[in-house]
Motif scaffolding. Structure first.
Motif, PDB file in Angstrom:
ATOM      1  N   LEU A  58      -1.638   8.350   2.525  1.00 41.85           N
ATOM      2  CA  LEU A  58      -2.623   9.396   2.246  1.00 41.85           C
ATOM      3  C   LEU A  58      -3.757   8.859   1.373  1.00 41.85           C
ATOM      4  O   LEU A  58      -4.931   9.134   1.618  1.00 41.85           O
ATOM      5  N   GLY A  59      -3.399   8.088   0.345  1.00 38.17           N
ATOM      6  CA  GLY A  59      -4.419   7.525  -0.536  1.00 38.17           C
ATOM      7  C   GLY A  59      -5.386   6.626   0.203  1.00 38.17           C
ATOM      8  O   GLY A  59      -6.605   6.708   0.027  1.00 38.17           O
ATOM      9  N   CYS A  60      -4.858   5.761   1.053  1.00 36.60           N
ATOM     10  CA  CYS A  60      -5.719   4.854   1.822  1.00 36.60           C
ATOM     11  C   CYS A  60      -6.595   5.603   2.815  1.00 36.60           C
ATOM     12  O   CYS A  60      -7.659   5.112   3.205  1.00 36.60           O
ATOM     13  N   LEU A  70       0.413   8.657  -6.748  1.00 37.88           N
ATOM     14  CA  LEU A  70      -0.051   7.275  -6.923  1.00 37.88           C
ATOM     15  C   LEU A  70      -0.155   6.907  -8.395  1.00 37.88           C
ATOM     16  O   LEU A  70       0.170   5.783  -8.779  1.00 37.88           O
ATOM     17  N   VAL A  71      -0.585   7.826  -9.226  1.00 36.27           N
ATOM     18  CA  VAL A  71      -0.668   7.546 -10.668  1.00 36.27           C
ATOM     19  C   VAL A  71       0.725   7.313 -11.235  1.00 36.27           C
ATOM     20  O   VAL A  71       0.937   6.403 -12.047  1.00 36.27           O
ATOM     21  N   ALA A  88      -4.033   1.656  -3.225  1.00 37.97           N
ATOM     22  CA  ALA A  88      -4.300   2.966  -2.631  1.00 37.97           C
ATOM     23  C   ALA A  88      -5.249   3.793  -3.494  1.00 37.97           C
ATOM     24  O   ALA A  88      -6.096   4.521  -2.967  1.00 37.97           O
ATOM     25  N   LEU A  89      -5.145   3.663  -4.815  1.00 37.98           N
ATOM     26  CA  LEU A  89      -6.053   4.400  -5.705  1.00 37.98           C
ATOM     27  C   LEU A  89      -7.497   3.915  -5.555  1.00 37.98           C
ATOM     28  O   LEU A  89      -8.432   4.715  -5.603  1.00 37.98           O
ATOM     29  N   VAL A  90      -7.681   2.622  -5.365  1.00 39.22           N
ATOM     30  CA  VAL A  90      -9.037   2.114  -5.128  1.00 39.22           C
ATOM     31  C   VAL A  90      -9.575   2.699  -3.818  1.00 39.22           C
ATOM     32  O   VAL A  90     -10.715   3.167  -3.758  1.00 39.22           O
ATOM     33  N   CYS A  91      -8.756   2.690  -2.784  1.00 44.02           N
ATOM     34  CA  CYS A  91      -9.171   3.257  -1.483  1.00 44.02           C
ATOM     35  C   CYS A  91      -9.459   4.753  -1.606  1.00 44.02           C
ATOM     36  O   CYS A  91     -10.402   5.261  -0.988  1.00 44.02           O
TER      37      CYS A  91
END
Length: 193
Positions: A58-60, A70-71, A88-91
């Protein structure tokens, strides 16, 4: 499937196999249904591997429902989970990410797990990045502090971010046996700006 997703998929396949959940793993790996992935994050008694798979995917894909999961994974004791969560957080590009990463990096009770939040802050180049890295590095320069890898990531990050505010702190890191070389490099970057 990019390299980060391939690495995550291989690791989680082993976890799912060990738990006898290979069929559920294959379903989560193959689905293109964001709602199905989002349900995994909130359904009770879902295993960690499934929540990680869903949050990563989902994050990506830029789905902000993955943010909280994610955190939490970014602050996990398993470094591989942290690496995947940071990617994933960067994406994801959620505006809350820099504040969350800064909170994790500067939490004195979780310093042993701060390496990946520090690296994420460097990658994000957000307004929170330099102050959080400086705050973390300052307390890690105390003699005998065992978290030199986190301190090294702070020094390297401050060098990459190239902010003059970090100069005195980088100079203070020069005599440190494990940080001196990186501090010299970081100061050199500041001089080159």
């Amino acid at each position: 499937m990019d390299e980060e997703f391939r690495s995550l998929a291989d690791r989680l396949a082993d976890e799912a196999d060990a738990a006898g959940e290979s069929a559920a793993y294959r379903t989560l790996l193959a689905t293109e249904d964001g709602e199905e992935l989002a349900r995994v994050l909130v359904e009770p008694e879902r295993p960690l591997w499934a929540r990680e798979m869903a949050a990563f995917r989902l994050g990506c894909d830029g789905d902000r429902r993955a943010f909280e999961a994610l955190v939490l994974l970014l602050n996990h004791r398993d470094p591989e989970r942290c690496v995947s969560a940071a990617h994933a957080l960067v994406c994801l590009g959620d505006p809350r990410t820099p504040r969350a990463a800064a909170a994790l990096a500067t939490n004195t009770l979780r310093t042993a797990y701060a390496l990946h939040p520090v690296r994420l802050l460097t990658a994000l180049r957000a307004t929170e990045s330099v102050p959080a890295l400086m705050s973390t590095l300052e307390r890690l320069l105390a003699p005998g502090d065992p978290h030199w890898r986190v301190a090294l990531a702070c020094v390297e990050g401050l060098g990459q971010l190239g902010d003059e505010r970090a100069r005195p702190l980088l100079a203070a890191a020069l005599p440190h046996p494990r940080l001196g070389g990186a501090a010299r490099d970081a100061l050199g970057r500041l001089d080159a700006v």
